[in-house]
Design a protein around this motif. Sequence first.
Motif, PDB file in Angstrom:
ATOM      1  N   ASP A  17      29.905 108.181  67.382  1.00 27.66           N
ATOM      2  CA  ASP A  17      29.576 107.254  66.308  1.00 27.66           C
ATOM      3  C   ASP A  17      28.188 106.634  66.472  1.00 27.66           C
ATOM      4  O   ASP A  17      27.892 105.582  65.924  1.00 27.66           O
ATOM      5  CB  ASP A  17      30.630 106.160  66.188  1.00 27.66           C
ATOM      6  CG  ASP A  17      30.717 105.298  67.437  1.00 27.66           C
ATOM      7  OD1 ASP A  17      30.048 105.616  68.446  1.00 27.66           O
ATOM      8  OD2 ASP A  17      31.441 104.294  67.411  1.00 27.66           O
ATOM      9  N   SER A  18      27.344 107.298  67.261  1.00 30.31           N
ATOM     10  CA  SER A  18      26.011 106.759  67.499  1.00 30.31           C
ATOM     11  C   SER A  18      25.042 107.877  67.870  1.00 30.31           C
ATOM     12  O   SER A  18      25.452 108.999  68.158  1.00 30.31           O
ATOM     13  CB  SER A  18      26.046 105.729  68.630  1.00 30.31           C
ATOM     14  OG  SER A  18      26.428 106.362  69.838  1.00 30.31           O
ATOM     15  N   ALA A  62      24.037 101.494  55.932  1.00 30.42           N
ATOM     16  CA  ALA A  62      25.366 102.006  55.616  1.00 30.42           C
ATOM     17  C   ALA A  62      25.912 102.782  56.811  1.00 30.42           C
ATOM     18  O   ALA A  62      25.151 103.387  57.563  1.00 30.42           O
ATOM     19  CB  ALA A  62      25.292 102.916  54.396  1.00 30.42           C
ATOM     20  N   ASN A  63      27.225 102.784  56.980  1.00 30.35           N
ATOM     21  CA  ASN A  63      27.830 103.548  58.066  1.00 30.35           C
ATOM     22  C   ASN A  63      27.965 105.026  57.748  1.00 30.35           C
ATOM     23  O   ASN A  63      28.253 105.827  58.621  1.00 30.35           O
ATOM     24  CB  ASN A  63      29.211 102.981  58.419  1.00 30.35           C
ATOM     25  CG  ASN A  63      29.095 101.691  59.177  1.00 30.35           C
ATOM     26  OD1 ASN A  63      28.162 101.486  59.936  1.00 30.35           O
ATOM     27  ND2 ASN A  63      30.045 100.801  58.964  1.00 30.35           N
ATOM     28  N   PHE A  64      27.754 105.386  56.479  1.00 25.90           N
ATOM     29  CA  PHE A  64      27.790 106.790  56.106  1.00 25.90           C
ATOM     30  C   PHE A  64      26.660 107.052  55.127  1.00 25.90           C
ATOM     31  O   PHE A  64      26.532 106.370  54.119  1.00 25.90           O
ATOM     32  CB  PHE A  64      29.126 107.166  55.459  1.00 25.90           C
ATOM     33  CG  PHE A  64      29.147 108.594  55.004  1.00 25.90           C
ATOM     34  CD1 PHE A  64      29.339 109.613  55.926  1.00 25.90           C
ATOM     35  CD2 PHE A  64      28.938 108.925  53.685  1.00 25.90           C
ATOM     36  CE1 PHE A  64      29.330 110.947  55.521  1.00 25.90           C
ATOM     37  CE2 PHE A  64      28.935 110.248  53.269  1.00 25.90           C
ATOM     38  CZ  PHE A  64      29.135 111.256  54.188  1.00 25.90           C
ATOM     39  N   TYR A  71      21.083 104.450  58.161  1.00 28.89           N
ATOM     40  CA  TYR A  71      22.057 103.955  59.131  1.00 28.89           C
ATOM     41  C   TYR A  71      21.564 102.657  59.775  1.00 28.89           C
ATOM     42  O   TYR A  71      20.356 102.458  59.929  1.00 28.89           O
ATOM     43  CB  TYR A  71      22.298 104.986  60.242  1.00 28.89           C
ATOM     44  CG  TYR A  71      23.096 106.176  59.810  1.00 28.89           C
ATOM     45  CD1 TYR A  71      24.429 106.034  59.438  1.00 28.89           C
ATOM     46  CD2 TYR A  71      22.541 107.440  59.771  1.00 28.89           C
ATOM     47  CE1 TYR A  71      25.183 107.125  59.040  1.00 28.89           C
ATOM     48  CE2 TYR A  71      23.282 108.541  59.371  1.00 28.89           C
ATOM     49  CZ  TYR A  71      24.610 108.379  59.008  1.00 28.89           C
ATOM     50  OH  TYR A  71      25.349 109.449  58.612  1.00 28.89           O
ATOM     51  N   PRO A  72      22.486 101.772  60.169  1.00 31.92           N
ATOM     52  CA  PRO A  72      22.067 100.587  60.919  1.00 31.92           C
ATOM     53  C   PRO A  72      21.374 101.043  62.209  1.00 31.92           C
ATOM     54  O   PRO A  72      21.844 101.966  62.878  1.00 31.92           O
ATOM     55  CB  PRO A  72      23.380  99.873  61.243  1.00 31.92           C
ATOM     56  CG  PRO A  72      24.388 100.432  60.304  1.00 31.92           C
ATOM     57  CD  PRO A  72      23.934 101.822  59.974  1.00 31.92           C
ATOM     58  N   SER A  73      20.252 100.410  62.529  1.00 31.43           N
ATOM     59  CA  SER A  73      19.533 100.854  63.711  1.00 31.43           C
ATOM     60  C   SER A  73      18.908  99.679  64.450  1.00 31.43           C
ATOM     61  O   SER A  73      18.577  98.654  63.866  1.00 31.43           O
ATOM     62  CB  SER A  73      18.455 101.876  63.337  1.00 31.43           C
ATOM     63  OG  SER A  73      17.573 101.350  62.386  1.00 31.43           O
ATOM     64  N   LYS A  96      23.806 103.667  64.567  1.00 28.84           N
ATOM     65  CA  LYS A  96      25.271 103.636  64.498  1.00 28.84           C
ATOM     66  C   LYS A  96      25.719 104.282  63.185  1.00 28.84           C
ATOM     67  O   LYS A  96      25.072 104.103  62.160  1.00 28.84           O
ATOM     68  CB  LYS A  96      25.790 102.195  64.528  1.00 28.84           C
ATOM     69  CG  LYS A  96      25.487 101.467  65.796  1.00 28.84           C
ATOM     70  CD  LYS A  96      26.369 101.937  66.899  1.00 28.84           C
ATOM     71  CE  LYS A  96      26.123 101.116  68.159  1.00 28.84           C
ATOM     72  NZ  LYS A  96      26.685 101.738  69.325  1.00 28.84           N
ATOM     73  N   HIS A  97      26.824 105.018  63.237  1.00 31.37           N
ATOM     74  CA  HIS A  97      27.402 105.583  62.021  1.00 31.37           C
ATOM     75  C   HIS A  97      28.918 105.596  62.147  1.00 31.37           C
ATOM     76  O   HIS A  97      29.470 105.267  63.196  1.00 31.37           O
ATOM     77  CB  HIS A  97      26.840 106.981  61.721  1.00 31.37           C
ATOM     78  CG  HIS A  97      27.071 107.993  62.805  1.00 31.37           C
ATOM     79  ND1 HIS A  97      28.236 108.686  62.934  1.00 31.37           N
ATOM     80  CD2 HIS A  97      26.269 108.408  63.805  1.00 31.37           C
ATOM     81  CE1 HIS A  97      28.151 109.515  63.956  1.00 31.37           C
ATOM     82  NE2 HIS A  97      26.954 109.361  64.514  1.00 31.37           N
ATOM     83  N   SER A  98      29.585 105.955  61.067  1.00 26.04           N
ATOM     84  CA  SER A  98      31.045 105.856  61.012  1.00 26.04           C
ATOM     85  C   SER A  98      31.769 106.947  61.781  1.00 26.04           C
ATOM     86  O   SER A  98      32.965 106.865  61.987  1.00 26.04           O
ATOM     87  CB  SER A  98      31.499 105.916  59.551  1.00 26.04           C
ATOM     88  OG  SER A  98      31.214 107.200  59.024  1.00 26.04           O
TER      89      SER A  98
END
Length: 125
Positions: A17-18, A62-64, A71-73, A96-98
Amino acid sequence: MNVRLQAEVISHRFGLDSAECDVKLVLPGTVERLRPQLALALEKVGYHVVSEDPLQARRGGANFSLNVLKYPSSLHLGFKPVGEQATQVTFSYSLKHSGLGWITKGDLPVLAQEAEAVSYTHLRA
């Protein structure tokens, strides 16, 4: 000033997820001059600077997404003098991602291009 920047991906790691990626490039100027200028440049491209020494910034997202820049960074910039008027800057990305969206080797050049864009923003200031 006519400067051609060439960012290089020097390492990467993908998790469930990262993802992490280190990008380096050499910029004209001293560490003392570059640090505040790059902090301003990061804010201009959508990051929130949380610390200037060490230089750390974050960007929500966004997580996707199919776009790695969405993506959050978190970003940490490291500085290493390589001469009297040149500094190697390492952009250490943590994304980070979903787990549903994938970050791949094909996304790494996009991060290198973002590092170049931040650096060009600093040079135009």
